[in-house]
Structures are given as structure tokens and as C-alpha cells.
Design an enzyme around this catalytic site. Structure first.
Site, short mmCIF file in Angstrom:
data_model
loop_
_atom_site.label_atom_id
_atom_site.label_comp_id
_atom_site.label_asym_id
_atom_site.label_seq_id
_atom_site.Cartn_x
_atom_site.Cartn_y
_atom_site.Cartn_z
N LYS A 173 -10.72 -1.26 10.44
CA LYS A 173 -10.97 -2.38 9.99
C LYS A 173 -11.44 -3.58 10.73
CE LYS A 173 -7.72 -0.82 6.27
NZ LYS A 173 -8.49 -0.29 5.22
N ASP A 202 2.86 -4.94 8.00
CA ASP A 202 1.63 -3.95 7.81
C ASP A 202 0.41 -4.98 8.12
OD1 ASP A 202 -0.69 -2.76 6.74
OD2 ASP A 202 0.21 -2.19 4.99
N CYS A 213 -4.69 2.33 -3.70
CA CYS A 213 -3.43 2.80 -3.10
C CYS A 213 -2.48 1.98 -3.20
CB CYS A 213 -3.81 3.24 -1.69
SG CYS A 213 -4.71 4.66 -1.45
N GLN A 224 -4.65 -5.39 6.89
CA GLN A 224 -5.80 -6.38 6.45
C GLN A 224 -5.54 -7.61 7.17
OE1 GLN A 224 -8.11 -5.84 4.00
NE2 GLN A 224 -7.21 -3.59 3.88
N HIS A 238 0.75 -1.16 0.03
CA HIS A 238 0.00 -0.15 0.00
C HIS A 238 0.87 1.15 0.04
CE1 HIS A 238 -2.84 2.90 1.78
NE2 HIS A 238 -3.77 2.15 1.39
#
Lengths: 407, 143
Positions: free
Chosen positions: A226, A200, A364, A203, A123
Site C-alpha cells: 500500500k 493498524d 472486509c 491505510q 478491518h
């Protein structure tokens, strides 16, 4: 215990509405998940009953707010199996968590000629902070390539690792493709060269059991919104010894031990990185989101989402003109695709006219789109509250739209 | 030739028949786009791209005596349909008419609700560019 969908859906008031005259089918969960009633109630309860600035308050409300606030830290510690609460830092979101590491760890430990590794599927939030740092420090940003299915080429990663690699900052689960990366192996290999690893987890934390001690990652960045929680709240996990070695991020209240005009000493972690009045209400309300996930159980959530993924993948795959983007063996419940001869933006608008919310565009991840030679995709992402009948609505709409150019 | 207002009223009537059904409206807009005259590939230059549009839009002009003929294209079908509406209203007219055109059909057909805020901004950018062309022509004519 199998998940009862009707019960779950009843907890999310937003799902029960019509959009453009059709029942809402919300399939944009990778962008943000909806919030259960308990989270909404916690937000208003906080302002109705407990609102007060936390820490150092000599009154009951401040004490209560502080306890609730710190309780969330404990729940997060348990959620990702960190060793201690002090390793959990509150931020604005995944983006700020990554920027915090770039601005502190990066500022102190990255020097000229050092190398930072990221992958093709990052991202922008896990690209740009490192580009900025590398420019400032004359360090080198290197990119781990991927294959046509959207999987990291591990042999290429091996070749890129060397004694100059100081940091590997890698996405655990790709937002644009759904690929689950083999991060445990990546972390082990990076550590052999003494490199630190930032995951990261924007997700991954909603779909997978992310255990920071088992993975042995040095940092983990993710966002509450999220995970069925409020927007504007992120988390940075870092190992104690590393966090302690890093300079502060922002200066202000809370992050100090003692201030004189001659010299200021800094507070202990995590407060050293939490200058200013934090996002108290959202932190407190986030507890209810974590409780929602814990009550259902990660493995049952995953099973439900995997069922939806394979059901949708099979049905969409039969549509003439359907082009899946990202077909990794290990995926979470994200389907990125294009329709032959159609712009994703148009497809998204036509789906919206059918009450279906998806995301379109580059997500993104422009370098990733360039890797696939496309401008963007249509992305449908499923959460635990989605149903097979919603997938049927999506499939029927996609089939109808595909026919415009693929008769 | 019908006035700009006549054409706008025609469009308002056409969209009125479609009613509130967003899906049929989008299909209709796409059909309109498909009828746009072919845009010369050689004109698909960086210079002719309209800034401010999410999707790619190319716009160029041809002089026809004292009138301006607009040619446009887009890489998305819905945007192409939107441009075709603007071309229908503004193309083949004198610079002064274009400059003074009050494009009320866009609000009257509820375009903002149909296409959303991103595309509305793009539509505004297209109109601005068309008016800039008209201004340039007018300046040239008066020179």
C-alpha cells in the site's frame, strides 16, 4: 517543492494503458498502490545480480543480499521513527503482523476475563484474530461505537476502558471510510489503564506521517504494497521491551540461537520472529518505494491527495442520488459512497466499463457495513499520482450511472 | 416453440450487434433484467437463495403441465439481466431439454470478459441450480 504530476506519472508504467477502450483511471489505491519503475527494476536486479540467501553466508553474494536486506530495515525504522532496527519485524502483510501479536503477545499475556478493545470500523484482519484469541482464552472482545459520520465516540471509549483492558487494537485510518482516528489520544488514555495499543497502520502509513515514538503506540502493523512497494511484505513494529517479553511466533531457522534435542534457545529480536527464509527480493525492492515517498515528502503527498479529496467530494456531492458513506472531519483521500437504488457491484462494473478502477463491496468491514445498514459501498481512493482530470472522468461516469435510477 | 439452440442463436446475434463496447453491453443486460416478470416477495426465502453468487439471487419454479417455469430475482440489476438470459433459454421447457442443454451462448457472447470471474462463477451456480430443479422434476415424473 510542488509536485509535478507529469513527472510522477511517468514513473508508473502501469498507469499508461487502456482498459475497455478507455484510458485507465486507477482509483483503487486503498486496496493497493501501483509500483514505480524503480521498484520493478530493483526486483529484477536482485534476481539478476544479487540473489542469495541472507545471513550466515560466507560468500560475497550472500553478504551483499544481507546488507541490502538490512538496509530496508533501517529505512523503515527511519520512516516510522522507531528507536532501533531491532523493533522492525518483517511479515507477509498487515494481517500477519496482527496475527503475530495475537499469537505471541496474546498467548502469553491475555488471560480469562481480560478485555480487548477494538472499534466498529475495523478491518476483518483486526477483528477475527482477537475473536479467536478471546474464544481460546475466555477473554472479552469489546467494541467502541462510532457516530453516523464514521467517527469514534470518544466518550464511549472512555467508558469501555478499565483495569481489565489489556489491549486496544485500533485502525489508524479506516480503509472503508477514510476516517483518521485520534489515535494519540486513544493511546494516552489506554496507557493510563496499563493497556497496550496496536495500531493498524495499513491505510495511514501511506498518507500520514506516522511517528511511533511521538504516538507512543506499542505495536504498528502495515503493508509494503500500500506504500508503492511489492505485495507479500508486511511490517510489525513493536517496542523492544514488549517484543523481548513475547514468545516466538513460528519455529524454524533464523529464529534460534542454539538448537539441541534437549532445549532450544531463541535468537534476539527481530530475528526471533522471522523464522525461515524471508521475502528477500521484496524487502530489498521496498527501499525504492520508501525512497520514492521520501523524495516527494509526506507533506506534499498529503497536500496533493487532500486537494483531490476536496475536489472530488464537492463534485460528487452535487450528483442527484449520491450518498456518501463516512463523512468524518478528518479523512484521507478515500470516498465511499452508494448511488440511490443501485447495488455497488453494478456501479463498479459500469465504472470499469469506463476504464475506472474502484473497489465495491464490504471492504472486509462487514460489521461497519451493518452499522450503516448497507451491504457495501463503492470506494474511490486517490493516490499522489491521480489527477483532477481523472476525478472529472469519475464524476462524469458516476453522474451518468446515477441517472439510471435518479432521473 | 423455438428450440434452446434457436434462442441461444438469437442472443448471440443480439450481443453481436453490441460489439465490443462493454458499457452498452452492460446497459443492455440491465434493460433485459428490468423486463423480468415480478418475483413474489413471499418466495424471497433463504431456501431460494442460490449459493455461490456474490450478489443475492432467488430462484424458484412453477409447474406448467410437464414443463418447468423458472422465476428469479436479484438485488443487483446486472445479475438480474444475466438471469433473464438463462430464463429466456431454459424456462417453459421439459426437464429433459433443460438437463441436456449445452449453453454455448455464454462463451460465444464473451460473457466471461463482460462480467468478470466472480459473476461468471455466480452464473455457473445459477445454471447448476436450474439443472438440479430439472433433475428433481424428472425424477418426480418418472416416479
Amino acid at each position: 517543492m510542488p509536485i509535478n504530476l507529469e513527472d510522477i506519472r511517468s514513473l508508473f508504467p502501469i498507469l499508461h494503458q487502456e482498459v475497455n477502450g478507455k484510458p485507465l483511471v486507477y482509483l483503487d489505491n486503498a486496496a493497493t498502490t501501483q509500483k514505480p519503475q524503480a521498484v520493478l527494476d530493483a526486483l529484477s536486479n536482485y534476481y539478476e545480480l544479487d540473489n542469495s540467501n541472507i545471513h550466515r553466508g560466507a560468500h560475497t553474494l550472500a553478504d551483499r543480499a544481507t546488507r541490502y536486506y538490512e538496509k530496508t530495515r533501517t529505512l523503515i525504522k527511519e520512516y516510522i521513527n522507531a528507536k532501533e532496527e531491532a523493533e522492525i519485524i518483517f511479515t507477509k502483510g498487515t494481517t500477519e503482523s496482527i496475527n503475530l501479536v495475537a499469537a505471541t503477545f496474546g498467548r502469553k499475556f491475555i488471560t480469562k476475563g481480560d478485555e480487548i478493545l477494538i472499534s466498529t470500523m475495523e478491518h476483518h484482519a483486526n477483528i477475527v484474530p482477537w475473536q479467536m484469541l478471546c474464544e481460546e482464552k475466555e477473554a472479552i472482545l469489546k467494541i467502541i461505537p462510532i457516530n453516523d459520520s464514521g467517527e469514534i465516540l470518544m466518550e464511549e471509549f472512555d467508558k469501555l476502558l478499565n483495569e481489565n483492558t489489556k489491549l486496544v487494537s485500533i485502525v489508524h485510518v479506516s480503509n472503508a471510510l477514510g476516517t483518521i482516528n485520534p489515535v494519540k489520544e486513544i493511546i494516552q488514555k489506554a496507557h493510563r489503564f496499563g493497556a497496550k495499543v496496536l495500531l493498524d497502520g495499513a491505510q495511514s502509513t501511506s498518507h500520514l506521517d506516522v511517528n511511533v515514538q511521538d504516538l507512543d503506540c506499542d505495536f504498528l502493523a502495515f503493508s509494503a504494497h500500500k506504500l508503492f512497494g511489492p505485495t507479500g511484505l508486511g511490517i510489525l513494529y513493536g517496542k523492544r521491551n514488549i517484543l523481548e517479553s513475547m514468545p516466538p511466533y513460528q519455529g524454524g531457522g533464523e529464529m534460534i540461537k542454539e538448537v539441541t534435542f534437549a532445549k532450544t534457545t531463541y535468537n534476539d529480536i527481530p530475528f526471533k520472529f522471522e523464522a525461515g527464509t524471508p521475502n528477500i527480493a521484496d524487502v530489498i525492492a521496498f527501499q525504492k518505494a520508501l525512497e520514492f515517498i521520501n523524495d516527494l515528502g509526506k507533506s506534499d503527498i498529503k497536500k496533493q491527495e487532500d486537494d483531490l479529496l476536496s475536489y472530488a467530494t464537492d463534485l460528487l456531492g452535487e450528483i442527484k442520488g449520491f450518498i456518501p458513506i463516512g463523512t468524518a472531519k478528518d479523512k484521507v483521500s478515500v470516498i465511499s459512497f452508494n448511488l440511490n437504488g443501485m447495488h455497488p457491484f453494478d456501479v463498479g462494473m459500469m465504472l470499469d466499463a469506463n476504464g475506472i478502477a474502484v473497489r465495491t463491496g464490504h471492504h472486509c468491514t462487514q460489521p461497519l457495513m451493518q452499522r450503516f445498514g448497507i451491504e457495501g459501498t463503492v470506494r474511490a481512493s486517490f493516490s499522489v499520482y491521480n489527477t483532477k482530470s481523472e476525478i472529472d472522468v469519475l464524476v462524469a461516469a458516476v453522474a451518468k450511472i446515477a441517472k439510471i435510477k435518479n432521473k | 416453440m423455438n428450440t434452446i439452440q434457436d434462442i441461444q442463436n438469437e442472443i448471440i446475434d443480439e450481443f453481436g450487434i453490441l460489439g465490443d463496447d462493454k458499457e452498452s453491453t452492460i446497459y443492455y443486460i440491465m434493460e433485459l433484467g428490468a423486463k423480468l416478470p415480478e418475483f413474489p416477495e413471499s418466495e424471497k426465502t433463504e431456501e431460494n437463495i442460490i449459493k455461490g453468487c456474490q450478489s443475492k439471487v432467488w430462484l424458484t419454479t412453477q409447474e406448467n403441465e410437464d414443463k418447468i417455469v423458472f422465476l428469479a430475482d436479484s438485488n443487483t440489476d446486472i445479475t438480474k439481466g444475466l438471469i433473464s438470459l438463462l430464463i429466456r433459454v431454459l424456462s417453459g421447457r421439459k426437464p429433459q431439454e433443460i438437463l441436456h442443454a449445452q449453453l454455448d451462448f455464454i462463451d460465444k457472447i464473451g460473457m466471461g470478459n463482460i462480467i468478470g470471474s466472480q459473476r461468471s462463477n455466480g452464473l455457473a451456480a445459477m445454471i447448476k441450480q436450474m439443472k438440479l430443479y430439472a433433475l428433481a422434476y424428472q425424477t418426480k415424473q418418472n416416479a
